[in-house]
Design a protein around this motif. Structure first.
Motif, short mmCIF file in Angstrom:
data_model
loop_
_atom_site.label_atom_id
_atom_site.label_comp_id
_atom_site.label_asym_id
_atom_site.label_seq_id
_atom_site.Cartn_x
_atom_site.Cartn_y
_atom_site.Cartn_z
N ASP A 58 0.82 -1.21 0.00
CA ASP A 58 0.00 0.00 0.00
C ASP A 58 0.86 1.26 0.00
O ASP A 58 0.58 2.23 -0.72
CB ASP A 58 -0.92 0.02 1.23
N LEU A 59 1.90 1.27 0.82
CA LEU A 59 2.77 2.44 0.91
C LEU A 59 3.51 2.67 -0.41
O LEU A 59 3.68 3.82 -0.85
CB LEU A 59 3.75 2.29 2.07
N VAL A 60 3.95 1.58 -1.05
CA VAL A 60 4.61 1.71 -2.35
C VAL A 60 3.63 2.26 -3.39
O VAL A 60 3.95 3.18 -4.16
CB VAL A 60 5.18 0.36 -2.81
N ASN A 61 2.41 1.72 -3.40
CA ASN A 61 1.41 2.18 -4.36
C ASN A 61 0.98 3.63 -4.09
O ASN A 61 0.70 4.38 -5.03
CB ASN A 61 0.19 1.26 -4.34
N TYR A 62 0.94 4.00 -2.82
CA TYR A 62 0.67 5.40 -2.46
C TYR A 62 1.76 6.30 -3.05
O TYR A 62 1.47 7.35 -3.62
CB TYR A 62 0.60 5.53 -0.95
N ALA A 97 -13.33 8.66 4.23
CA ALA A 97 -12.10 8.11 3.65
C ALA A 97 -11.69 6.78 4.27
O ALA A 97 -11.54 5.77 3.57
CB ALA A 97 -10.97 9.13 3.79
N GLU A 98 -11.50 6.76 5.58
CA GLU A 98 -10.97 5.55 6.22
C GLU A 98 -11.90 4.35 6.06
O GLU A 98 -11.44 3.27 5.64
CB GLU A 98 -10.66 5.80 7.70
N SER A 120 -2.32 10.05 -5.51
CA SER A 120 -2.51 11.05 -6.56
C SER A 120 -3.26 12.27 -6.05
O SER A 120 -3.05 13.39 -6.53
CB SER A 120 -3.26 10.44 -7.75
N LEU A 121 -4.13 12.08 -5.06
CA LEU A 121 -4.91 13.18 -4.49
C LEU A 121 -4.19 13.86 -3.32
O LEU A 121 -4.76 14.76 -2.69
CB LEU A 121 -6.27 12.67 -4.03
N ARG A 122 -2.96 13.41 -3.02
CA ARG A 122 -2.20 13.96 -1.89
C ARG A 122 -2.95 13.80 -0.57
O ARG A 122 -2.93 14.67 0.30
CB ARG A 122 -1.85 15.43 -2.12
N PHE A 123 -3.65 12.66 -0.44
CA PHE A 123 -4.33 12.35 0.81
C PHE A 123 -3.29 12.22 1.92
O PHE A 123 -2.21 11.67 1.69
CB PHE A 123 -5.10 11.03 0.65
N PRO A 124 -3.55 12.75 3.13
CA PRO A 124 -2.53 12.73 4.18
C PRO A 124 -1.99 11.31 4.43
O PRO A 124 -2.75 10.38 4.64
CB PRO A 124 -3.27 13.26 5.41
N PHE A 128 -3.80 7.77 5.67
CA PHE A 128 -3.81 6.63 4.76
C PHE A 128 -3.16 5.40 5.39
O PHE A 128 -3.66 4.29 5.30
CB PHE A 128 -3.11 6.97 3.45
N ALA A 129 -2.01 5.62 6.05
CA ALA A 129 -1.29 4.50 6.66
C ALA A 129 -2.14 3.83 7.74
O ALA A 129 -2.15 2.60 7.86
CB ALA A 129 0.03 4.99 7.24
N LEU A 130 -2.87 4.62 8.52
CA LEU A 130 -3.74 4.05 9.55
C LEU A 130 -4.85 3.22 8.92
O LEU A 130 -5.11 2.08 9.35
CB LEU A 130 -4.34 5.17 10.41
N ALA A 131 -5.50 3.76 7.88
CA ALA A 131 -6.56 3.01 7.20
C ALA A 131 -6.00 1.75 6.56
O ALA A 131 -6.64 0.69 6.57
CB ALA A 131 -7.22 3.89 6.14
N SER A 132 -4.78 1.85 6.02
CA SER A 132 -4.16 0.68 5.41
C SER A 132 -3.90 -0.41 6.44
O SER A 132 -4.18 -1.59 6.19
CB SER A 132 -2.84 1.09 4.74
N MET A 133 -3.37 -0.04 7.58
CA MET A 133 -3.08 -1.04 8.62
C MET A 133 -4.35 -1.73 9.10
O MET A 133 -4.38 -2.95 9.28
CB MET A 133 -2.32 -0.39 9.77
N ILE A 134 -5.40 -0.94 9.28
CA ILE A 134 -6.68 -1.53 9.72
C ILE A 134 -7.23 -2.45 8.64
O ILE A 134 -7.63 -3.60 8.90
CB ILE A 134 -7.69 -0.43 10.07
N GLY A 135 -7.29 -1.96 7.40
CA GLY A 135 -7.85 -2.75 6.31
C GLY A 135 -7.05 -4.01 6.04
O GLY A 135 -7.63 -5.09 5.86
N CYS A 136 -5.72 -3.88 6.00
CA CYS A 136 -4.87 -5.06 5.74
C CYS A 136 -5.01 -6.09 6.85
O CYS A 136 -5.08 -7.30 6.59
CB CYS A 136 -3.42 -4.63 5.61
N THR A 137 -5.07 -5.62 8.09
CA THR A 137 -5.20 -6.55 9.21
C THR A 137 -6.52 -7.31 9.14
O THR A 137 -6.55 -8.55 9.26
CB THR A 137 -5.12 -5.78 10.55
N LEU A 138 -7.62 -6.60 8.90
CA LEU A 138 -8.93 -7.27 8.84
C LEU A 138 -9.00 -8.23 7.66
O LEU A 138 -9.50 -9.36 7.80
CB LEU A 138 -10.03 -6.22 8.74
N TRP A 139 -8.47 -7.80 6.52
CA TRP A 139 -8.58 -8.65 5.33
C TRP A 139 -7.70 -9.90 5.46
O TRP A 139 -8.13 -11.01 5.12
CB TRP A 139 -8.19 -7.87 4.08
N CYS A 140 -6.49 -9.74 5.96
CA CYS A 140 -5.59 -10.90 6.11
C CYS A 140 -6.13 -11.87 7.17
O CYS A 140 -6.01 -13.09 7.01
CB CYS A 140 -4.18 -10.43 6.47
#
Length: 205
Positions: A58-62, A97-98, A120-124, A128-140
């Motif tokens: 996610d961080l690389v794609n961001y 967003a989250e 691309s939208l320069r989202f903070p 983003f990192a917080l939402a990514s950690m939550i989403g990745c954790t739940l999905w995995c």
């Protein structure tokens, strides 16, 4: 191959499919969950490895989104299913967003699309990192524990466990399929309305 080597190879595969876009992450995690239920893999390390690789991806794609956001977004828009997911995330990102980034995990390519779009939208980055950690954790957790549940139900019969787990995953994916069909119909209706309205003119850009 010794047992430690086989575990290392399996965890390496988990990291690879979590990090590289478009690889079949869900079936691999389900399979590893089944193997964990039979004692062949350490469940906690499968989950930790999967979460780590997904967050890093996610961080690389961001970062890709920040550097070449518009060309990357344009590529998503050229393909039917990614375009539907892109439209849905883009329409709701400013308001919720989250939760939208977390929910997008269950849509085809949703994690990758959401990350590139946010970049691309320069989202903070912190949000983003917080939402990514939550989403990745739940999905995995969802994918790995689904395989683990199948392994427990099938009592060490690995082919049966895989069949049960993948069957449950197919049933659970039905809402996402229904969502995509609804988005496709909505897009088609919107396109017809625009084409039929004589007062609307194309916008050059």
């Amino acid at each position: 191959m010794s047992v430690p080597d086989s575990v290392t190879a399996a965890l390496g595969l988990v990291f690879l499919v979590g990090f590289v876009p478009l690889l079949p992450t869900e079936p691999v995690l389900i399979s590893c969950g089944v193997l964990a239920a039979s004692g062949k893999l350490p469940l906690q390390w499968v989950i930790i490895t999967a979460i780590t690789s997904c967050v890093l991806a996610d961080l690389v794609n961001y970062g890709i989104g920040r550097r070449i956001g518009q060309p990357a977004i344009a590529k998503f828009a050229q393909r039917r299913t990614p375009a539907l997911v892109l439209d849905w995330i883009k329409e709701r990102l400013a308001r919720n967003a989250e939760p939208i980034l977390v929910a997008g995990r269950w849509l085809p390519g949703g994690g990758t699309i959401g990350a590139v779009l946010c970049g691309s939208l320069r989202f903070p980055l912190r949000r983003f990192a917080l939402a990514s950690m939550i989403g990745c954790t739940l999905w995995c957790l969802y994918a790995t524990l689904l395989g683990y549940l199948g392994g427990e139900l099938a009592d060490d019969d690995i082919p049966l466990a895989l069949g049960v787990s993948l069957g449950i995953a197919a049933v659970l994916s039905l809402p996402a399929s229904m969502f995509l069909r609804a988005q496709r119909r909505r897009r088609a209706v919107t396109a017809v309305d625009i084409d039929d309205d004589p007062d609307l003119e194309p916008i050059a850009g």
